[in-house]
Design an enzyme around this catalytic site. Structure first.
Site, PDB file in Angstrom:
ATOM      1  N   ASP A  28       0.831  -1.203   0.000  1.00  0.00           N
ATOM      2  CA  ASP A  28       0.000   0.000   0.000  1.00  0.00           C
ATOM      3  C   ASP A  28       0.870   1.260   0.000  1.00  0.00           C
ATOM      4  OD1 ASP A  28      -2.315   1.458   0.015  1.00  0.00           O
ATOM      5  OD2 ASP A  28      -2.714   1.224   2.160  1.00  0.00           O
ATOM      6  N   ASN A  76     -10.641  -2.636  -6.038  1.00  0.00           N
ATOM      7  CA  ASN A  76      -9.869  -1.710  -6.883  1.00  0.00           C
ATOM      8  C   ASN A  76     -10.530  -1.458  -8.244  1.00  0.00           C
ATOM      9  OD1 ASN A  76      -6.553  -2.784  -5.733  1.00  0.00           O
ATOM     10  ND2 ASN A  76      -7.878  -1.139  -4.986  1.00  0.00           N
ATOM     11  N   TRP A  77     -11.469  -2.326  -8.645  1.00  0.00           N
ATOM     12  CA  TRP A  77     -12.185  -2.109  -9.919  1.00  0.00           C
ATOM     13  C   TRP A  77     -12.960  -0.788  -9.892  1.00  0.00           C
ATOM     14  CZ3 TRP A  77     -10.840  -4.743 -14.022  1.00  0.00           C
ATOM     15  CH2 TRP A  77     -10.417  -6.071 -13.922  1.00  0.00           C
ATOM     16  N   ARG A 192       2.112  -5.262   5.975  1.00  0.00           N
ATOM     17  CA  ARG A 192       1.343  -4.234   5.266  1.00  0.00           C
ATOM     18  C   ARG A 192       2.118  -2.923   5.324  1.00  0.00           C
ATOM     19  NH1 ARG A 192      -4.906  -2.704   4.640  1.00  0.00           N
ATOM     20  NH2 ARG A 192      -4.543  -0.874   3.375  1.00  0.00           N
TER      21      ARG A 192
HETATM   22  C1  FPP Z   1      -1.921   0.245  -3.366  1.00  0.00           C
HETATM   23  O1  FPP Z   1      -1.440   1.558  -3.359  1.00  0.00           O
HETATM   24  C2  FPP Z   1      -1.354  -0.463  -4.493  1.00  0.00           C
HETATM   25  C3  FPP Z   1      -2.061  -0.987  -5.531  1.00  0.00           C
HETATM   26  C4  FPP Z   1      -3.520  -0.926  -5.662  1.00  0.00           C
HETATM   27  C5  FPP Z   1      -1.373  -1.647  -6.638  1.00  0.00           C
HETATM   28  C6  FPP Z   1      -0.181  -2.455  -6.233  1.00  0.00           C
HETATM   29  C7  FPP Z   1       0.464  -2.895  -7.457  1.00  0.00           C
HETATM   30  C8  FPP Z   1       1.791  -2.893  -7.663  1.00  0.00           C
HETATM   31  C9  FPP Z   1       2.806  -2.508  -6.653  1.00  0.00           C
HETATM   32  C10 FPP Z   1       2.280  -3.392  -8.916  1.00  0.00           C
HETATM   33  C11 FPP Z   1       2.421  -4.878  -8.744  1.00  0.00           C
HETATM   34  C12 FPP Z   1       2.886  -5.453  -9.962  1.00  0.00           C
HETATM   35  C13 FPP Z   1       3.057  -6.776 -10.130  1.00  0.00           C
HETATM   36  C14 FPP Z   1       3.597  -7.217 -11.413  1.00  0.00           C
HETATM   37  C15 FPP Z   1       2.709  -7.780  -9.122  1.00  0.00           C
HETATM   38  P1  FPP Z   1      -2.506   2.713  -3.466  1.00  0.00           P
HETATM   39  O2  FPP Z   1      -2.670   3.047  -4.897  1.00  0.00           O
HETATM   40  O3  FPP Z   1      -3.754   2.323  -2.749  1.00  0.00           O
HETATM   41  O4  FPP Z   1      -1.746   3.856  -2.710  1.00  0.00           O
HETATM   42  P2  FPP Z   1      -2.382   4.958  -1.755  1.00  0.00           P
HETATM   43  O5  FPP Z   1      -2.952   4.239  -0.570  1.00  0.00           O
HETATM   44  O6  FPP Z   1      -1.199   5.784  -1.400  1.00  0.00           O
HETATM   45  O7  FPP Z   1      -3.417   5.687  -2.548  1.00  0.00           O
END
Ligand code: FPP
Length: 247
Positions: A28, A76-77, A192
């Site tokens: 995250d 996330n969708w 996490r």
């Molecule tokens: C959460 O951060 C992260 C995600 C929803 C995507 C995680 C994906 C990757 C790290 C890429 C993984 C790639 C592979 C190939 C496995 P957030 O967007 O919720 O961050 P925030 O809480 O700061 O908004």
């Protein structure tokens, strides 16, 4: 920051025995990492992929048998279409770029989640990389995409119902057999990043007895010192699994 992480690293106190066999990670903080730098959220995800590669290397280095990464949740969708598309594109590209290295590093890869909701091209790539690495017998890498713990349990219950004999009732063992994670070892340690202290619908069944390690570090800043701090934290826990005996 990195220097301080290194300075306070527990790496040097780690014992070679008693490391977790299976680590799961909620990655995250990509969006906040990007926002701090006035970059689009996508830049945080791109940086996140670099860290994913680094962590796979760390898991190998510390002889972790199984690593499960939460890459995209059923929730996330509901993110803006652009962000969803760029994440799906990133998964697609990462498979293209990394499949040979995964194979040559003897890593067994499995994707878990409601994969039927993914674009068909991505589904094909997933099947193809899983097949390509099927005979590998080194570290097990699981990527959770379009994954939700509740959805996994419901899918498992439905699989059971569809294959059940007349009047057969479900048990913990039978439900487990129908989960996406069937055959994988129990999760010993959940990490996490990003400062939140919640499970966000991740591995609700499998985390029943896991140790939980939370760090404020944003996923793109996650590094070896934080990883080893989590391993050290795990080694200081007394695991009783509900009994009075330390295991
Ligand atoms: C959460 O951060 C992260 C995600 C929803 C995507 C995680 C994906 C990757 C790290 C890429 C993984 C790639 C592979 C190939 C496995 P957030 O967007 O919720 O961050 P925030 O809480 O700061 O908004």
């Amino acid at each position: 920051m990195k220097f301080f992480n290194f300075l306070f690293s527990r790496k040097f106190f780690l014992k070679s025995k008693g490391l977790p066999k299976h680590i799961a990670i909620i990655m995250d903080g990509n969006g906040r990492w990007a926002k701090k730098r006035l970059l689009p959220r996508e830049a945080g995800h791109v940086r996140g992929v670099h860290v994913v590669k680094n962590v796979i290397g760390l898991a190998k280095k510390y002889n972790i048998n199984s690593l499960t990464l939460f890459a995209f949740s059923t929730e996330n969708w509901t993110r803006p279409k652009n962000e969803v598309l760029s994440l799906l594109n990133l998964f697609d590209k990462s498979i293209d770029n990394e499949k040979d290295k995964i194979k040559s590093n003897n890593i067994k890869i499995k994707f878990i989640g409601d994969l039927s909701s993914l674009p068909s091209d991505l589904q094909k790539k997933i099947t193809s990389v899983e097949r390509k690495c099927k005979k590998n017998n080194g570290m097990q890498l699981n990527i959770a995409i379009s994954y939700g713990g509740r959805s996994e349990i419901v899918r498992a219950a439905n699989k059971f119902i569809n294959n059940a004999k007349a009047k057969q009732t479900i048990s913990e063992k039978l439900l487990s057999k129908n989960l996406d994670t069937y055959g994988l070892p129990e999760i010993d340690l959940l990490i996490r990043t990003g400062g939140e202290k919640r499970l966000s619908n991740f591995m609700l069944w499998q985390l029943a007895y896991s140790e939980l390690f939370f760090t404020d570090a944003l996923w793109p800043d996650f590094d070896e010192s934080i990883f080893t701090n989590a391993l050290y934290f795990f080694q200081t826990r007394k695991r009783r699994f509900g009994s009075l005996m330390d295991i």
